[in-house]
Design an enzyme around this catalytic site. Structure first.
Site, PDB file in Angstrom:
ATOM      1  N   HIS A  35       0.828  -1.207   0.000  1.00  0.00           N
ATOM      2  CA  HIS A  35       0.000   0.000   0.000  1.00  0.00           C
ATOM      3  C   HIS A  35       0.859   1.253   0.000  1.00  0.00           C
ATOM      4  O   HIS A  35       1.974   1.266   0.546  1.00  0.00           O
ATOM      5  CB  HIS A  35      -0.962   0.007   1.194  1.00  0.00           C
ATOM      6  CG  HIS A  35      -0.335   0.176   2.541  1.00  0.00           C
ATOM      7  ND1 HIS A  35      -0.140   1.412   3.123  1.00  0.00           N
ATOM      8  CD2 HIS A  35       0.123  -0.729   3.443  1.00  0.00           C
ATOM      9  CE1 HIS A  35       0.415   1.261   4.308  1.00  0.00           C
ATOM     10  NE2 HIS A  35       0.581  -0.031   4.537  1.00  0.00           N
ATOM     11  N   HIS A  45       5.269   4.108  12.254  1.00  0.00           N
ATOM     12  CA  HIS A  45       4.272   5.172  12.411  1.00  0.00           C
ATOM     13  C   HIS A  45       4.857   6.402  13.098  1.00  0.00           C
ATOM     14  O   HIS A  45       4.133   7.200  13.694  1.00  0.00           O
ATOM     15  CB  HIS A  45       3.018   4.665  13.133  1.00  0.00           C
ATOM     16  CG  HIS A  45       2.132   3.861  12.240  1.00  0.00           C
ATOM     17  ND1 HIS A  45       0.812   3.592  12.539  1.00  0.00           N
ATOM     18  CD2 HIS A  45       2.364   3.273  11.038  1.00  0.00           C
ATOM     19  CE1 HIS A  45       0.283   2.869  11.563  1.00  0.00           C
ATOM     20  NE2 HIS A  45       1.202   2.660  10.645  1.00  0.00           N
ATOM     21  N   GLU A 104      -5.144   1.213   3.062  1.00  0.00           N
ATOM     22  CA  GLU A 104      -4.771   0.241   4.085  1.00  0.00           C
ATOM     23  C   GLU A 104      -4.738   0.845   5.478  1.00  0.00           C
ATOM     24  O   GLU A 104      -5.168   0.210   6.454  1.00  0.00           O
ATOM     25  CB  GLU A 104      -3.401  -0.379   3.753  1.00  0.00           C
ATOM     26  CG  GLU A 104      -3.053  -1.610   4.563  1.00  0.00           C
ATOM     27  CD  GLU A 104      -2.377  -1.321   5.902  1.00  0.00           C
ATOM     28  OE1 GLU A 104      -2.235  -2.262   6.711  1.00  0.00           O
ATOM     29  OE2 GLU A 104      -1.976  -0.146   6.128  1.00  0.00           O
ATOM     30  N   ASP A 107       6.591   2.596   5.699  1.00  0.00           N
ATOM     31  CA  ASP A 107       5.376   1.789   5.781  1.00  0.00           C
ATOM     32  C   ASP A 107       4.318   2.475   4.909  1.00  0.00           C
ATOM     33  O   ASP A 107       3.766   3.495   5.304  1.00  0.00           O
ATOM     34  CB  ASP A 107       4.911   1.700   7.235  1.00  0.00           C
ATOM     35  CG  ASP A 107       3.522   1.119   7.393  1.00  0.00           C
ATOM     36  OD1 ASP A 107       3.092   0.370   6.507  1.00  0.00           O
ATOM     37  OD2 ASP A 107       2.865   1.421   8.418  1.00  0.00           O
TER      38      ASP A 107
END
Length: 351
Positions: free
Chosen positions: A71, A323, A222, A188
């Protein structure tokens, strides 16, 4: 299949991807970039109604298909309120903590297309004014955007085009070190996307025939839970999410190996398919770690929840400080690319 990882091309593509703002819900620009990349490299693809891109390479077996996904949507924010002082209150897009973006430069994307710069800060930042600046909670009541324009009130901010619902993206701050580390926000899952896109390009360039028709699904929702959970061809038997490995206390994953996930918050991944990946890693001398992520979900688990009758598995590069301001190493990207190559060339786990 011989591993065809092109380090230079993959890293160059990764830098381009992380520097295209794409918080979940605001992904048209990056999906257009990916579409153009596939067109330029003669890769057939379709776009879904949700805006995802699915590239398909026909294999020897056209009855049983595989699908790999990564993603490119990221964490971000939206303008929740324009304050009386002209600054902006935010609402999160995706799951993170406000302390992870405190002090970060950002861009406000207005409806007119104008981009306005700002900084995410506590309202009570100055220790010379606010005695308890360090003790106050980092939450939506205290975090705000300091706009880099001469604005003194709500009217001023609206006059330059800012409105409730505007997306806010965080600066990537990409850096590749001489020691092989890559530091950036949004690794990510743009690291995985770069791996898959470069791999697809190589397969087409070298006219390599795959054992099964294989789909490469670049999803764009996602981080908010419903990415690659639709438009999955009925022939798909095996579904692999290529997504990050989470690093921290109690975890096996690191920044140098490929992380194979046995279980996350959705439950165990398909045992036989997961063990198939482990077997491939051992046979190909790929450095790997098995791990469990208790606070994690993927496009593969979203597809299972949506009711698709598939075998699902998950692996990817180890990402430190996920994150937040993330980091990985080129060795982890290489090992992930090698496992992608070994998997795509292999027979299915039940054959």
């Amino acid at each position: 299949m011989k591993n065809r990882f092109n380090e230079e091309e993959t890293v160059e593509l990764l830098e381009k991807l992380v520097n295209i703002a794409s918080p979940s819900g605001y992904t048209t620009k990056i999906m257009n970039f990916i579409s153009e990349y596939l067109k330029d490299n003669n890769v057939p693809f379709i776009k879904t109604n949700k805006g995802a891109v699915i590239a398909t390479l026909e294999g020897k077996n056209t009855q049983r298909h595989r699908l790999l996904t990564a993603h490119v949507d990221t964490l971000g924010a939206m303008v929740k309120e324009i304050k009386s002082n002209g600054r902006l209150a935010l609402t999160m897009v995706g799951g993170f903590r406000w302390n992870a973006v405190e002090g970060e430069s950002c861009t406000i994307h207005t409806a007119s297309g104008k981009k306005i710069r700002g900084t995410i800060l506590m309202h009570e930042t100055s220790v010379h004014v606010y005695k308890k600046a360090g003790d106050l909670p980092r939450n939506e009541e205290h975090i705000e955007v300091r706009v880099d324009e001469k604005v003194f009130n709500e009217k001023d901010s609206r006059s330059i085009g800012i409105e409730v619902g505007d997306f806010v993206s965080f600066d990537a701050r990409y850096e590749a070190t001489e020691t092989g580390f890559i530091k950036s926000r949004h690794l990510d899952d743009k690291a995985s996307a770069a791996i898959l896109l470069q791999f697809v390009k190589t397969i087409v360039d070298e006219k390599i025939e795959l054992p099964y028709t294989t789909h490469f699904y670049i999803s764009n929702n996602e981080e908010i839970g419903y990415g690659g959970n639709a438009s999955i061809p009925s022939e798909v038997v095996e579904y692999i999410a290529v997504d990050m490995g989470a690093i921290g206390d109690g975890q096996s994953s690191d920044e140098y190996t490929v992380s194979i996930c046995a279980k996350d918050s959705s439950g165990p991944y398909h045992y036989e398919l997961t063990q198939h990946l482990v077997k491939l890693a051992k046979e190909s001398n790929i450095d790997y770690k098995l791990d469990i992520y208790p606070y994690y979900g993927s496009d593969a688990s979203a597809a299972i929840r949506a009711g698709f009758d598939i075998r699902h598995a998950l692996f990817g590069a180890g990402i430190e400080s996920s994150h937040a301001y993330e980091r990985t190493h080129i060795d982890s990207i290489k090992n992930t690319a090698q496992l992608v190559s070994a998997y795509v060339a292999s027979t299915m786990c039940d054959e």
